[in-house]
Design a protein around this motif. Structure first.
Motif, short mmCIF file in Angstrom:
data_model
loop_
_atom_site.label_atom_id
_atom_site.label_comp_id
_atom_site.label_asym_id
_atom_site.label_seq_id
_atom_site.Cartn_x
_atom_site.Cartn_y
_atom_site.Cartn_z
N ARG A 296 0.91 -1.20 -0.06
CA ARG A 296 0.05 0.15 0.14
C ARG A 296 0.87 1.18 0.12
O ARG A 296 1.98 1.35 0.78
CB ARG A 296 -0.94 0.08 1.09
CG ARG A 296 -1.86 -1.17 1.45
CD ARG A 296 -2.91 -1.26 0.18
NE ARG A 296 -3.67 -0.12 -0.06
CZ ARG A 296 -4.50 0.43 0.67
NH1 ARG A 296 -5.40 -0.50 1.39
NH2 ARG A 296 -5.44 1.42 0.29
N ILE A 297 0.22 2.15 -0.52
CA ILE A 297 1.28 3.79 -0.86
C ILE A 297 0.30 4.57 -0.32
O ILE A 297 -0.82 4.69 -1.10
CB ILE A 297 1.88 3.68 -2.06
CG1 ILE A 297 2.99 2.58 -2.45
CG2 ILE A 297 2.37 5.25 -2.17
CD1 ILE A 297 3.39 2.78 -4.02
N ALA B 202 5.21 3.68 2.18
CA ALA B 202 4.80 2.39 1.65
C ALA B 202 5.07 1.39 2.46
O ALA B 202 6.01 1.44 3.29
CB ALA B 202 5.68 2.07 0.20
N PHE B 203 4.17 0.53 2.64
CA PHE B 203 4.11 -0.77 3.56
C PHE B 203 3.59 -1.86 3.07
O PHE B 203 2.59 -1.70 2.03
CB PHE B 203 3.55 -0.27 4.88
CG PHE B 203 2.08 0.07 4.85
CD1 PHE B 203 1.13 -0.90 5.19
CD2 PHE B 203 1.54 1.26 4.70
CE1 PHE B 203 -0.41 -0.44 5.31
CE2 PHE B 203 0.25 1.98 4.64
CZ PHE B 203 -0.63 0.95 4.74
N ASN C 207 6.79 1.45 13.00
CA ASN C 207 5.52 1.19 12.97
C ASN C 207 4.45 1.86 11.96
O ASN C 207 4.96 3.13 11.82
CB ASN C 207 4.88 1.21 14.08
CG ASN C 207 5.60 0.14 15.21
OD1 ASN C 207 5.68 0.64 16.32
ND2 ASN C 207 6.13 -0.84 14.84
N VAL C 208 3.68 1.25 11.33
CA VAL C 208 2.79 1.68 10.44
C VAL C 208 1.68 2.37 11.15
O VAL C 208 0.57 1.71 11.31
CB VAL C 208 2.26 0.82 9.23
CG1 VAL C 208 1.71 1.32 8.21
CG2 VAL C 208 3.58 0.07 8.73
N ALA D 63 -0.39 -1.11 11.27
CA ALA D 63 -0.85 -1.42 9.99
C ALA D 63 -2.17 -1.84 9.58
O ALA D 63 -2.51 -2.57 8.53
CB ALA D 63 0.08 -2.64 9.31
N LYS D 64 -3.24 -1.26 10.40
CA LYS D 64 -4.41 -1.53 10.13
C LYS D 64 -5.43 -0.39 9.98
O LYS D 64 -5.18 0.82 10.94
CB LYS D 64 -5.03 -2.39 11.37
CG LYS D 64 -4.53 -3.81 11.55
CD LYS D 64 -5.16 -4.41 12.55
CE LYS D 64 -4.74 -5.94 12.77
NZ LYS D 64 -3.84 -5.94 13.67
N CYS D 65 -6.27 -0.26 9.16
CA CYS D 65 -7.08 1.21 9.11
C CYS D 65 -8.28 1.09 10.25
O CYS D 65 -8.89 0.06 10.11
CB CYS D 65 -7.82 0.91 7.71
SG CYS D 65 -8.68 2.43 7.36
#
Length: 423
Positions: A9-10, A32-33, A383-384, A416-418
């Motif tokens: 994902r960007i 990006a991740f 971390n994302v 890393a979660k929406c």
């Protein structure tokens, strides 16, 4: 090198606040991740990222600001069940009113705590330093989308109760450890030097040292506290005589001796000292030696102590400063963006744009350092955790305009979660 993975994902925006110490702003940048993996792969211009990851799913906000998810390093979720029951304008009057109404606002906390969690998410907060007096919020926070450093708080100055209170603390700490995860981190809080017996404080500092756990404490929030620590007189003498039935109460520390007790943690665990409104130059030097972070809560400080933390003194001693909301017992909400807006007007002697940058760092990279987290900056390997705020037009003086105009994120990612907005 090109990557063909379709799991990349960007996210990009007109401006990316990296939130490093130089406050780098990347124009038309992005991150990006890989989906489901909590590590930023790359930070670059959006165009370069699209070339590097040609199969990635992309999102670009042409008038937006992308920055690390905000961090509220000092918040009490448990005392949110009131509107106007407490007295403000004097710390002693506030504490008396808190003690009077405490039991009536500590009923069914589930909805109150959930409301506080939602309020964090809706203003772009992804991580919190949650101060818990009773442990009633731990399950809800552990199951929430937030990244939580969970400070089990110890309080108790009556020598006859120290053993019982310490055992109670150990049980709460162990219960929180059972919930430990990558997003729920048990930690330790000493309520304050005026309210915690030195025997118990030494036990907890030793435990924090052994566990390498973050440690938080309220410190010199009021002039009454300094008076008590230095002379064992004033408001707190009467307070302990009334509520603890102590005939001749005395302080267990001076301000400096309390700080010196924390020295075993200086190179092992993050130390957060909240408020610090009445610190001397000598005490600030000691705080600097501890590698501690000062957390200021401007609205709470105005309501309870009629004073703001002296930011310039922290700059002189190279002490990082983070910004928190405190709890609703000493604030009218726990919206961190509102806290930043208020702080802009609390320091008229400071350059407005430079203050704005400092405040944003105080709820991103410096708050992350204070809590021992690996987020708070948009850098490879972090971390994302990020927030994307969209605006109807590009912002002039963007750090300042962000604080003035940001309301809620378009998108918020944690771990890393929406957790808010569209994917």
């Amino acid at each position: 090198m090109k990557h063909s993975s379709q799991n990349i994902r960007i996210f990009g925006a007109k401006e990316v606040f990296v939130c490093d110490e130089d406050f780098q702003i990347l124009q038309n940048g992005g991150i990006a991740f890989e989906e489901g993996k909590d590590t930023i792969l790359c930070v670059d211009t959006f165009e370069n990222l699209c070339v590097q990851f040609p199969d990635a799913k992309t999102h670009f906000s042409p008038q937006g600001i992308l920055l690390p998810a905000l961090i509220n390093p000092h918040i009490h979720f448990e005392f949110g069940g009131h509107i106007a029951r407490f007295n403000y304008g004097d710390f002693g009057a506030w504490l008396d009113s808190l003690m009077e109404h405490r039991d009536s606002i500590l009923g069914d906390l589930k909805d109150i705590i959930q409301e506080g969690i939602n309020e964090q998410i809706l203003c772009g907060v992804g991580s919190v330093g949650a101060i818990s007096s009773y442990g009633d919020d731990k399950e809800i926070l552990a199951q929430s989308p937030l990244r939580v450093v969970y400070f089990n708080e110890a309080i108790g100055s009556n020598p006859a109760s120290v053993d019982f209170l310490y055992q109670n603390f150990l049980q709460r700490f162990e219960d929180s450890r059972k919930l430990k995860s990558s997003t729920f981190i048990p930690a330790i809080a000493l309520h304050s030097p005026y309210s915690l017996h030195s025997i118990m404080a030494k036990h907890l500092i030793a435990l924090a040292t052994k566990e390498c756990a973050p440690l938080s404490a309220h410190f010199l929030e009021s002039h009454y506290e300094r008076e008590w620590l230095e002379t064992s007189s004033g408001y707190f003498r009467g307070f302990f005589q009334r509520l603890a039935s102590l005939k001749d109460p005395t302080s267990f520390y001076t301000p400096l001796s309390f700080l010196e007790m924390l020295s075993p943690l200086s190179d092992k665990s993050p130390i957060l000292l909240t408020h610090c409104l009445h610190t001397s130059l000598k005490e600030l030097a000691q705080i600097a030696q501890l590698n501690a972070t000062i957390v200021m809560c401007p609205r709470s400080n105005r309501l309870l102590s009629n004073r703001y933390f002296d930011i310039k003194s922290s700059l002189t001693h190279h002490i990082p400063v983070a910004i928190g909301t405190d709890g609703k017992s000493s604030n009218f909400n726990v919206n961190l963006l509102d806290e930043l807006r208020f702080a802009l007007f609390a320091y008229p002697q400071m350059d407005l744009l430079e203050l704005a940058k400092m405040l944003i760092l105080g709820v991103t990279s410096r708050a992350a350092k204070a809590l021992g987290l690996q987020n708070g900056t948009l850098q490879t390997g972090k971390n994302v955790d990020f927030a994307l705020f969209d605006f109807p037009e590009s912002l002039n003086q963007s750090p300042l305009s962000f604080i003035l105009h940001a309301k809620k994120p378009q998108i918020l990612y944690v771990n890393a979660k929406c957790v808010y907005g569209s994917r």
